[in-house]
Motif scaffolding. Structure first.
Motif, PDB file in Angstrom:
ATOM      1  N   ARG A  46       3.180 -55.541 -26.619  1.00 16.59           N
ATOM      2  CA  ARG A  46       1.835 -55.283 -26.225  1.00 16.59           C
ATOM      3  C   ARG A  46       0.985 -56.612 -26.667  1.00 16.59           C
ATOM      4  NH1 ARG A  46      -0.239 -50.429 -25.135  1.00 16.59           N
ATOM      5  NH2 ARG A  46       1.191 -48.730 -25.633  1.00 16.59           N
ATOM      6  N   THR A  47       1.383 -57.573 -27.801  1.00 20.84           N
ATOM      7  CA  THR A  47       0.663 -58.707 -27.831  1.00 20.84           C
ATOM      8  C   THR A  47       1.506 -59.892 -27.272  1.00 20.84           C
ATOM      9  OG1 THR A  47       1.614 -58.998 -30.026  1.00 20.84           O
ATOM     10  CG2 THR A  47      -0.537 -57.687 -29.831  1.00 20.84           C
ATOM     11  N   VAL A  48       0.758 -61.227 -27.168  1.00 22.11           N
ATOM     12  CA  VAL A  48       1.393 -61.929 -26.797  1.00 22.11           C
ATOM     13  C   VAL A  48       2.561 -62.913 -27.962  1.00 22.11           C
ATOM     14  CG1 VAL A  48       1.203 -64.895 -25.985  1.00 22.11           C
ATOM     15  CG2 VAL A  48      -0.494 -62.956 -25.074  1.00 22.11           C
ATOM     16  N   THR A  49       1.951 -63.050 -29.138  1.00 23.82           N
ATOM     17  CA  THR A  49       2.675 -63.291 -30.260  1.00 23.82           C
ATOM     18  C   THR A  49       4.031 -62.471 -30.385  1.00 23.82           C
ATOM     19  OG1 THR A  49       0.538 -64.027 -31.276  1.00 23.82           O
ATOM     20  CG2 THR A  49       2.555 -64.134 -32.592  1.00 23.82           C
ATOM     21  N   LEU A  50       3.980 -61.455 -30.376  1.00 23.01           N
ATOM     22  CA  LEU A  50       4.990 -60.391 -30.580  1.00 23.01           C
ATOM     23  C   LEU A  50       5.929 -60.573 -29.544  1.00 23.01           C
ATOM     24  CD1 LEU A  50       6.558 -58.225 -32.290  1.00 23.01           C
ATOM     25  CD2 LEU A  50       5.254 -56.674 -31.152  1.00 23.01           C
ATOM     26  N   PHE A  51       5.404 -60.947 -28.472  1.00 24.91           N
ATOM     27  CA  PHE A  51       6.344 -61.042 -27.085  1.00 24.91           C
ATOM     28  C   PHE A  51       7.089 -62.432 -27.083  1.00 24.91           C
ATOM     29  CE2 PHE A  51       6.992 -62.870 -22.771  1.00 24.91           C
ATOM     30  CZ  PHE A  51       7.798 -61.869 -22.217  1.00 24.91           C
ATOM     31  N   LEU A  52       6.369 -63.340 -27.635  1.00 25.10           N
ATOM     32  CA  LEU A  52       6.976 -64.534 -27.672  1.00 25.10           C
ATOM     33  C   LEU A  52       7.996 -64.755 -28.641  1.00 25.10           C
ATOM     34  CD1 LEU A  52       3.939 -67.064 -27.047  1.00 25.10           C
ATOM     35  CD2 LEU A  52       5.743 -66.470 -25.527  1.00 25.10           C
ATOM     36  N   GLU A  53       7.863 -63.946 -29.889  1.00 27.98           N
ATOM     37  CA  GLU A  53       8.957 -63.926 -30.937  1.00 27.98           C
ATOM     38  C   GLU A  53      10.290 -63.252 -30.538  1.00 27.98           C
ATOM     39  OE1 GLU A  53       6.964 -61.868 -34.140  1.00 27.98           O
ATOM     40  OE2 GLU A  53       5.724 -63.821 -34.448  1.00 27.98           O
ATOM     41  N   LYS A  54       9.909 -61.983 -29.593  1.00 30.76           N
ATOM     42  CA  LYS A  54      11.204 -61.380 -29.139  1.00 30.76           C
ATOM     43  C   LYS A  54      11.760 -61.894 -28.227  1.00 30.76           C
ATOM     44  CE  LYS A  54       9.797 -56.848 -30.668  1.00 30.76           C
ATOM     45  NZ  LYS A  54       9.324 -55.400 -30.077  1.00 30.76           N
ATOM     46  N   GLN A  55      11.173 -62.767 -27.300  1.00 28.57           N
ATOM     47  CA  GLN A  55      11.653 -63.461 -26.235  1.00 28.57           C
ATOM     48  C   GLN A  55      12.375 -64.852 -26.413  1.00 28.57           C
ATOM     49  OE1 GLN A  55       9.204 -64.378 -22.818  1.00 28.57           O
ATOM     50  NE2 GLN A  55      10.580 -63.313 -21.539  1.00 28.57           N
ATOM     51  N   THR A  56      12.234 -65.314 -27.742  1.00 31.65           N
ATOM     52  CA  THR A  56      12.960 -66.368 -28.101  1.00 31.65           C
ATOM     53  C   THR A  56      14.123 -66.687 -27.479  1.00 31.65           C
ATOM     54  OG1 THR A  56      11.586 -66.433 -30.185  1.00 31.65           O
ATOM     55  CG2 THR A  56      13.368 -68.094 -29.985  1.00 31.65           C
ATOM     56  N   THR A  57      15.179 -65.730 -27.601  1.00 28.22           N
ATOM     57  CA  THR A  57      16.441 -65.896 -27.088  1.00 28.22           C
ATOM     58  C   THR A  57      16.560 -66.038 -25.463  1.00 28.22           C
ATOM     59  OG1 THR A  57      17.217 -64.558 -29.017  1.00 28.22           O
ATOM     60  CG2 THR A  57      18.566 -64.597 -26.915  1.00 28.22           C
ATOM     61  N   LEU A  58      15.532 -65.226 -24.843  1.00 27.86           N
ATOM     62  CA  LEU A  58      15.628 -65.291 -23.479  1.00 27.86           C
ATOM     63  C   LEU A  58      14.994 -66.660 -22.957  1.00 27.86           C
ATOM     64  CD1 LEU A  58      14.248 -61.943 -22.546  1.00 27.86           C
ATOM     65  CD2 LEU A  58      16.509 -62.596 -22.300  1.00 27.86           C
ATOM     66  N   MET A  59      14.075 -67.271 -23.807  1.00 24.05           N
ATOM     67  CA  MET A  59      13.542 -68.644 -23.301  1.00 24.05           C
ATOM     68  C   MET A  59      14.654 -69.573 -23.587  1.00 24.05           C
ATOM     69  SD  MET A  59      10.464 -68.166 -22.472  1.00 24.05           S
ATOM     70  CE  MET A  59       9.872 -70.236 -23.041  1.00 24.05           C
ATOM     71  N   LYS A  60      15.575 -69.527 -24.503  1.00 19.65           N
ATOM     72  CA  LYS A  60      16.608 -70.491 -24.733  1.00 19.65           C
ATOM     73  C   LYS A  60      17.684 -70.362 -23.522  1.00 19.65           C
ATOM     74  CE  LYS A  60      16.168 -70.606 -29.741  1.00 19.65           C
ATOM     75  NZ  LYS A  60      17.068 -70.235 -31.261  1.00 19.65           N
ATOM     76  N   ILE A  61      17.775 -69.124 -23.131  1.00 18.76           N
ATOM     77  CA  ILE A  61      18.710 -68.869 -22.100  1.00 18.76           C
ATOM     78  C   ILE A  61      18.193 -69.477 -20.825  1.00 18.76           C
ATOM     79  CG2 ILE A  61      19.799 -67.060 -20.386  1.00 18.76           C
ATOM     80  CD1 ILE A  61      19.933 -65.455 -23.046  1.00 18.76           C
ATOM     81  N   GLY A  62      16.686 -69.290 -20.458  1.00 17.25           N
ATOM     82  CA  GLY A  62      16.170 -69.923 -19.545  1.00 17.25           C
ATOM     83  C   GLY A  62      16.294 -71.390 -19.393  1.00 17.25           C
ATOM     84  N   VAL A  63      16.110 -72.077 -20.511  1.00 15.73           N
ATOM     85  CA  VAL A  63      16.010 -73.676 -20.561  1.00 15.73           C
ATOM     86  C   VAL A  63      17.619 -74.068 -20.106  1.00 15.73           C
ATOM     87  CG1 VAL A  63      16.106 -75.648 -22.183  1.00 15.73           C
ATOM     88  CG2 VAL A  63      14.240 -73.798 -22.197  1.00 15.73           C
TER      89      VAL A  63
END
Length: 1027
Positions: free
Chosen positions: A436-453
Motif C-alpha cells: 500500500r505504501t511506496v516505502t514498503l513496496f520499494l523494500e519488497k521490490q528490491t529483488t525485482l529491481m536488481k533483476i530489472g537492471v
C-alpha cells in the motif's frame, strides 16, 4: 448496459438505408426518402450506364473484327474523355446559374437540408443535384482524363475473348463481363458524376478531393496485373494471379462498401509504413513528415549498400547506419545545436521542448559514440578475420547462435519474473502480494529491481553486440550486389538496435534452422519499438457506464496487487478473459488536491490585525532577499571603483524639519477617492470617481510653474527668494495627480536630497534607483516610519548569504545595519508598497479586500500609480502579500510564530517549496511542470458564500499499470470511425458507448483520438530512452 439500446436509432436507421445503397453503387441516390420526379432517377441511371455504353461500342467493334484490342481501348477511352468533359462543363454552367435561382427557391431552410425542389429535367437545380461538380479546376481536368483512361483500360480488361482465354468457359465469361462492367460503372460514376460517402474514412475533410480517386485506383491495380500478363508471357504464377484477380474484380463494390479497402491517402501512408517496418527495419513514425523522411533515408541506405564493392565496407556501412537510424536523430541534433548555441552565446540556454534539456546530456552523446565505435570495430574485425563455413555446428556463427539461444531464454525468464502474471494467467510468486505504501513496496521490490537492471544490461548492451557478431559471420554477406542481401541485412543490422527483443527472437529462430537452411537474408518483424509514446488522460464522470467499467478495472487490479499474505503461492488470474491485463505497480509523483473552507481564519479580526504587521516584515524580507541575489548577479565593479569612498544616493528624508500634518495631506489621500473600490469580490474593476476630482488630479499646486519633465526649475518656490536655485527646488517633486493645495503648504511635500551611505558595503543591498522616488506627502512619510520593524530588519540582514564570502563578514553586517541612510531607503520602499496594498486608510482590511489584492486588484491611490510604473517591484509586493496570507493561515492552523528564526524558516520554505498564486496564472502551470512540492491558491465560492483555499501537494503514490489487448482496441476504434463519420450516429446513449465490463468499451471509446474520442488530455509525442 441496457440490452434494449439499438445499434442505430430509428432516425439513423432511415438515414443509413438511404446512404448505404449510394455507397454500394458509387454515388447514385436512388432512395431519396421523399417524392421526386421520375426524371431524377432516369438521369442517374443514364449517367451510371454511360461508361458501359461507350465501352460496349468498342467491344462490339472488336468482336466483329473491325478493330484491334488496343484500338478498341483507345476508342472507348476517347469517347469517355469527351463525355466526362461534357458532364463537368455542364455542372459548371449549372452552378453559374444556380446563384440567381437559389435566392428565388430557398423558402424553408429546414426542408432544404433534406429535400430538393426540381422544376425541370434539365434545370440548374436538377443538374446541381445530379452532378455537384469539382471544387478545384485542376481536378475537373485531371478526373476527366482519368475517367477516359479507366474506361479505355477497363474495356481492354473485360474483352470477352480475353476472359475466355483465361477460363475457357462461356458462362464464366458472361458473368465476369456483366459484373465487371458494373464495377467499372461504379468507379466511373464516383469519379466524374457524384462521389459517394465511403465507409473507410481517413480524413474528416476531403479538402483535395482524394476520395473520388479511391475506386479508380484499385481498378488500375487490377488492370496493371492483366497488362503485365499480356506482355510478360510464359509466367504461370502471373497467369494464376490474373485469373484470381479477374474473379475478385467483380467483388470490389462490396469491398469498397464494407470499408475493407482503404482510401488512397491512407493506403499510400500505410504502404510506406509497412515497407519501412517489414522491409527496411524501421518503425512507426509519429507524424507523416517523419515517416516520409525516414522512408527516403532508409531506402537510400539499402540502395547504397547494393553498390558498395567491398564486403567489409558493406558490413561497416550497415552497422553504422543501422545504429544511427535507430536513434531519434531529429531530437538529438536539435538538442546538440541548442547546447552549442548556448555555449557560444555564453548564456544559459532556454528549456528545450519535451524535456530534452534533461534527456540529452554530454554523457549520452559520449555513450552513443562509444557504442558506435565498438560496434564498428567488432563488425569489421570479425568479418575480416573470422572464417565462414556453412552448415557446420562448430562454425563461429553457430557458436554465437548457441549463445544467443541461451541469452534469449534468460531474458524471457527475467521478463516474466518482473510482471505480476506469468503468461497473463499464473500469478508471479516473487511479486509482492499486498503493498500500500511506496516505502514498503520499494523494500519488497528490491529483488525485482536488481533483476530489472540485469535484464536492461543484457538487452541493451550484451544482446546487440552478440547479434552483430552473428550477422558479421554470416556467409551470405559474401554475395555482393544481391537485392536480398541489401534489403535483408540492412533491416537486420538496424533491428539489432531498433527493437532488440524482437530482433533477438528472430535471430534465435534463424539460428535454430541454420543447420537446415543457410539463407538468412530476409528478417521479419511485427512490433517495433519507436521510443515515442503518447499519454492520454481520461475523466471518469459519475455515470452508470463509467461506474460499471471503473469498478471492473478496480477489481482486476485488486485481484492482482492486493492479495492477502496467506493466499496461494501461484494463483490464477480470475480476469484472464478481460482486455485489461495487470502488469506492475510503479511509484509515480502526483499532486493531491485539497480544498478547505477558510471561514474563521480570513474573516477573523485578530488575524487580519496581525496580517498588517506581518506584511511589513514579509516585505522587508523579500526586498532584502531580492537585493542580495541581485548584487550577486551583477558584476563586481563597484567593489573596485568605489572602495574607500562613500556612495552617492538620492534618498527622500524621513526626518525633516518639524511640521504639522496639514488637513490637505489627509484629504488628498482619503478614502473618498476609493469609494468605487468595494469589497464586492466579483464586481467591476475598481474605478476612480469622475467629475471634479478627475479634473483636480491634473492640476498642480497653485502658484507653481511646473517645468517640463526632465528639465530643472529655475525659480524658487515659497519662502525661497526669486532667482535663487536651492537644493530643495532642484529635487522638488512634481505634483501631478495631487488635488489642489493652498499656497504656503508646499513644504509638506517631501523632496529628494542627495544622501550618502555611511558604509562602503551598503551598495550590495542597494535597491534600483527608480524605486527611490517619492510619491507620498511628508506627513505620510513620517507616519509610516514608525511602523517599520527595525529589529526584524537587523535580524534579516545578519541572515543574508551575500556577506559570507566577505572578510570579517560579521563586522560588515554590523556596519550595514548601522547605516541609517540604507535603512531609510528600505523604510521608504517597504512602506510605500505597504500603502499601495492597503490604501492610505490605515484600517483593518476586510476579507474581500484580501481576496482582491491577492488576485492582483489593488485599491487606487497615488502610491499605486507609483508602484505600477515599476513592474518588478509590483510583483514583489504582490508576492509579499500572498506570502503573508499563507502565513496568516498557517499561524491560525498550526499555532503562532515563536521567534524571528522560525519566521525566517517559514518564509524560506515558501520561497523554495511553495508556489502561492492563482490557478489561472501561467506560473501555476510552470510550477507544476517544475514539480514544486506545494501550491496554494485563494478563492471564493459564490454559491456557499465562503472563502476557500486550495492546496496541491506533490507526493509519490503507487500507480497500477496494465495493458489493453491491442486488437480489441483497434476493432472498437474502427467501429467508432464508421459509426461517427459514416453513419453519423452521435447519440449520447448509442450502443457503442454502453458499458461493457469485459471489453471496457466506454473507456476505450473515450480514449480515441479527437474528434472521435474525447480525452481531457492528450500529450504530444514524448521521447523515451531505450538505453
Amino acid at each position: 448496459m441496457s440490452p434494449d439500446v439499438p445499434l442505430l436509432n430509428d432516425y439513423k436507421q432511415d438515414f443509413f438505408l438511404k446512404r448505404f445503397p449510394q455507397t454500394v453503387l458509387g454515388g447514385p441516390r436512388l432512395n431519396l426518402g421523399y417524392c421526386a420526379p421520375p426524371y431524377i432517377y432516369v438521369n442517374q441511371i443514364i449517367l451510371f450506364l454511360m461508361p458501359w455504353v461507350l465501352g460496349g461500342i468498342g467491344t462490339l467493334l472488336y468482336q466483329l473484327g473491325i478493330l484491334e484490342d488496343y484500338y478498341t481501348a483507345a476508342l472507348s477511352g476517347g469517347l469517355m474523355l469527351f463525355t466526362a468533359f461534357v458532364i463537368q462543363f455542364t455542372s459548371l454552367y449549372a452552378r453559374s446559374r444556380w446563384v440567381t435561382v437559389e435566392r428565388m427557391l430557398t423558402t424553408d431552410i429546414l426542408a432544404e437540408e433534406d429535400e430538393h425542389e426540381f422544376t425541370s429535367c434539365a434545370g440548374a437545380e436538377t443538374i446541381k443535384f445530379l452532378i455537384p461538380g469539382k471544387k478545384h479546376t485542376a481536378n475537373t481536368v485531371f478526373h476527366s482524363v482519368l475517367a477516359g483512361l479507366v474506361c479505355g483500360l477497363g474495356t481492354w480488361y473485360l474483352l470477352p475473348n480475353r476472359i475466355t482465354l483465361l477460363y475457357s468457359s462461356a458462362g464464366g465469361t458472361v458473368l465476369l463481363f456483366f459484373f465487371g462492367w458494373m464495377t467499372l460503372c461504379i468507379g466511373e460514376y464516383s469519379l466524374i458524376v457524384n462521389t459517394a460517402t465511403e465507409t473507410a474514412t481517413f480524413q474528416t475533410q476531403d479538402t483535395y478531393e482524394i476520395t473520388p480517386l479511391m475506386r479508380p485506383l484499385y481498378i488500375f491495380f487490377f488492370v496493371s496485373i492483366d497488362l503485365a500478363h499480356r506482355f510478360m508471357v510464359n509466367i504461370p504464377v502471373l497467369e494464376q494471379i490474373n485469373q484470381i484477380l479477374h474473379i475478385l474484380f467483380i467483388f470490389l463494390p462490396f469491398l469498397w462498401a464494407l470499408g475493407t479497402l482503404p482510401p488512397p491517402d491512407a493506403l499510400f501512408l500505410w504502404a510506406m509504413e509497412q515497407v519501412l517496418e517489414f522491409g527496411l527495419g524501421g518503425s512507426s513514425m509519429s507524424t507523416h513528415l517523419r515517416l516520409l523522411i525516414m522512408f527516403i533515408i532508409s531506402t537510400g541506405t539499402a540502395v547504397t549498400s547494393y553498390f558498395i564493392p567491398s564486403t567489409v565496407g558493406v558490413v561497416l556501412f550497415m552497422t553504422g547506419l543501422g545504429f544511427l537510424l535507430s536513434l531519434n536523430l531529429s531530437e538529438i541534433v536539435f538538442g546538440f545545436k541548442h547546447s552549442v548555441t548556448g555555449h557560444r552565446v555564453g548564456t544559459e540556454s532556454k528549456a528545450l521542448p519535451n524535456g530534452l534539456e534533461k534527456q540529452f546530456t554530454w554523457k549520452e552523446y559520449l555513450f552513443y559514440s562509444i557504442v558506435l565505435v565498438l560496434a564498428l570495430l567488432e563488425t569489421g574485425l570479425l568479418h575480416h578475420f573470422a572464417g565462414f563455413s556453412q552448415n557446420s555446428k562448430n562454425s563461429p556463427q553457430a557458436i554465437v547462435g548457441y549463445i544467443l539461444m541461451i541469452l534469449f531464454i534468460i531474458l524471457w525468464i527475467l521478463k516474466e519474473i518482473q510482471s505480476v502474471y506469468i503468461f497473463g494467467i499464473f500469478r508471479n510468486p516473487i511479486y509482492p502480494k499486498h503493498v500500500r505504501t511506496v516505502t514498503l513496496f520499494l523494500e519488497k521490490q528490491t529483488t525485482l529491481m536488481k533483476i530489472g537492471v540485469v535484464r536492461r544490461i543484457l538487452i541493451n548492451l550484451v544482446s546487440p553486440f552478440a547479434m552483430i557478431a552473428f550477422l558479421s559471420l554470416d556467409s551470405s554477406l559474401q554475395g555482393l550486389h544481391s537485392v536480398s542481401v541489401s534489403i535483408g541485412f540492412t533491416r537486420a543490422f538496424r533491428m539489432v538496435w531498433q527493437n532488440t527483443e524482437n530482433a533477438l527472437l528472430e535471430t534465435v529462430i534463424v539460428s535454430s534452422v541454420h543447420l537446415l537452411i543457410s539463407n538468412t537474408d530476409i528478417w521479419w518483424n511485427r512490433n517495433l519499438d519507436t521510443g515515442i509514446r503518447l499519454l492520454l488522460g481520461l475523466e471518469l464522470q459519475e455515470t452508470s457506464c463509467h461506474t460499471a467499467e471503473a469498478r471492473r478495472v478496480d477489481e482486476v487490479f485488486e485481484g492482482a496487487f492486493e492479495q492477502e499474505e496467506y493466499a496461494r503461492v501461484c494463483s490464477i488470474n480470475e480476469h484472464f478473459g478481460n482486455v485489461l491485463t495487470p502488469c506492475t505497480v510503479l511509484p509515480v509523483k502526483l499532486y493531491s488536491d485539497a480544498r478547505n473552507v477558510l471561514s474563521g481564519i480570513i474573516d477573523s479580526h485578530d488575524n487580519l490585525k496581525e496580517f498588517k504587521g506581518d506584511l511589513v516584515k514579509v516585505l522587508v524580507w523579500i526586498l532584502l532577499q531580492y537585493c542580495s541575489r541581485r548584487s550577486n548577479m551583477q558584476e563586481n565593479v563597484h567593489k573596485t571603483e568605489n572602495k574607500g569612498k562613500a556612495s552617492l544616493i538620492i534618498l527622500p528624508p524621513l526626518n525633516t524639519s518639524p511640521q504639522t500634518e496639514s488637513p490637505e495631506d489627509t484629504d488628498s489621500l482619503n478614502s473618498e477617492n476609493l469609494d468605487d473600490w468595494s469589497d464586492d469580490v466579483f464586481g467591476e474593476e475598481p474605478t476612480i470617481k469622475k467629475g471634479k476630482e478627475e479634473k483636480d488630479q491634473l492640476k498642480v499646486l497653485p502658484g507653481i510653474n511646473l517645468p517640463i519633465p526632465g528639465s530643472v526649475e529655475s525659480q524658487g518656490v515659497g519662502k525661497h527668494s526669486t532667482g535663487t536655485v536651492t537644493e530643495n527646488s532642484l529635487y522638488q517633486a512634481v505634483a501631478l495627480g495631487y488635488p489642489a493645495t493652498d499656497k504656503g503648504k508646499q513644504e509638506a511635500m517631501a523632496y529628494i536630497p542627495l544622501m550618502e551611505f555611511s558604509c562602503s558595503h551598503s551598495h550590495l543591498l542597494s535597491l534600483p534607483e527608480e524605486w527611490i522616488s517619492n510619491c507620498l506627502p511628508n506627513s505620510k512619510v513620517k507616519e509610516m516610519s514608525s511602523l517599520f520593524p527595525e529589529d526584524w530588519y537587523h535580524f534579516v540582514l545578519r541572515q543574508l548569504e551575500c556577506f559570507h564570502s566577505e572578510e570579517n563578514a560579521s563586522n560588515v553586517v554590523e556596519e550595514i545595519a548601522k547605516d541609517k541612510v540604507l535603512k531609510d531607503f528600505y523604510v521608504h520602499a517597504v512602506m510605500t508598497c505597504y500603502f499601495s496594498l492597503f490604501g492610505v486608510d490605515n484600517m483593518i482590511p476586510s476579507p474581500g479586500h484580501i481576496l482582491r489584492v491577492y488576485s492582483g486588484v489593488f485599491p487606487w491611490s497615488l502610491a499605486l500609480d507609483w508602484l505600477t510604473e515599476k513592474p518588478e517591484l509590483f510583483q514583489l509586493a504582490l508576492k509579499a502579500f500572498r506570502y503573508t496570507l499563507k502565513l496568516m493561515i498557517d499561524k491560525a492552523s498550526l499555532g503562532p510564530i515563536e521567534d524571528f528564526k522560525e519566521l525566517t524558516n517559514c518564509l524560506e520554505e515558501y520561497e523554495s517549496d511553495w508556489y502561492i498564486g492563482l490557478v489561472s496564472d501561467e506560473k501555476w502551470k510552470e510550477a507544476i511542470l517544475q514539480e514544486k512540492p506545494y501550491l496554494f491558491s485563494l478563492g471564493y465560492d459564490p454559491n456557499m458564500g465562503v472563502y476557500t483555499g486550495r492546496v496541491l501537494t506533490l507526493q509519490e503514490l503507487l500507480i497500477q499499470v496494465g495493458k489493453l489487448n491491442a486488437e480489441a482496441v483497434r476493432g472498437q476504434w474502427a467501429n467508432l470511425s464508421w459509426e461517427l463519420l459514416y453513419a453519423t450516429n452521435d447519440d449520447e446513449e448509442r450502443y457503442s458507448i454502453q458499458a461493457h465490463p469485459l471489453l471496457l468499451r466506454n473507456l476505450t471509446v473515450q480514449a480515441a483520438d479527437p474528434p472521435l474520442g474525447y480525452p481531457i488530455y492528450s500529450s504530444k509525442p514524448l521521447h523515451i530512452h531505450l538505453f
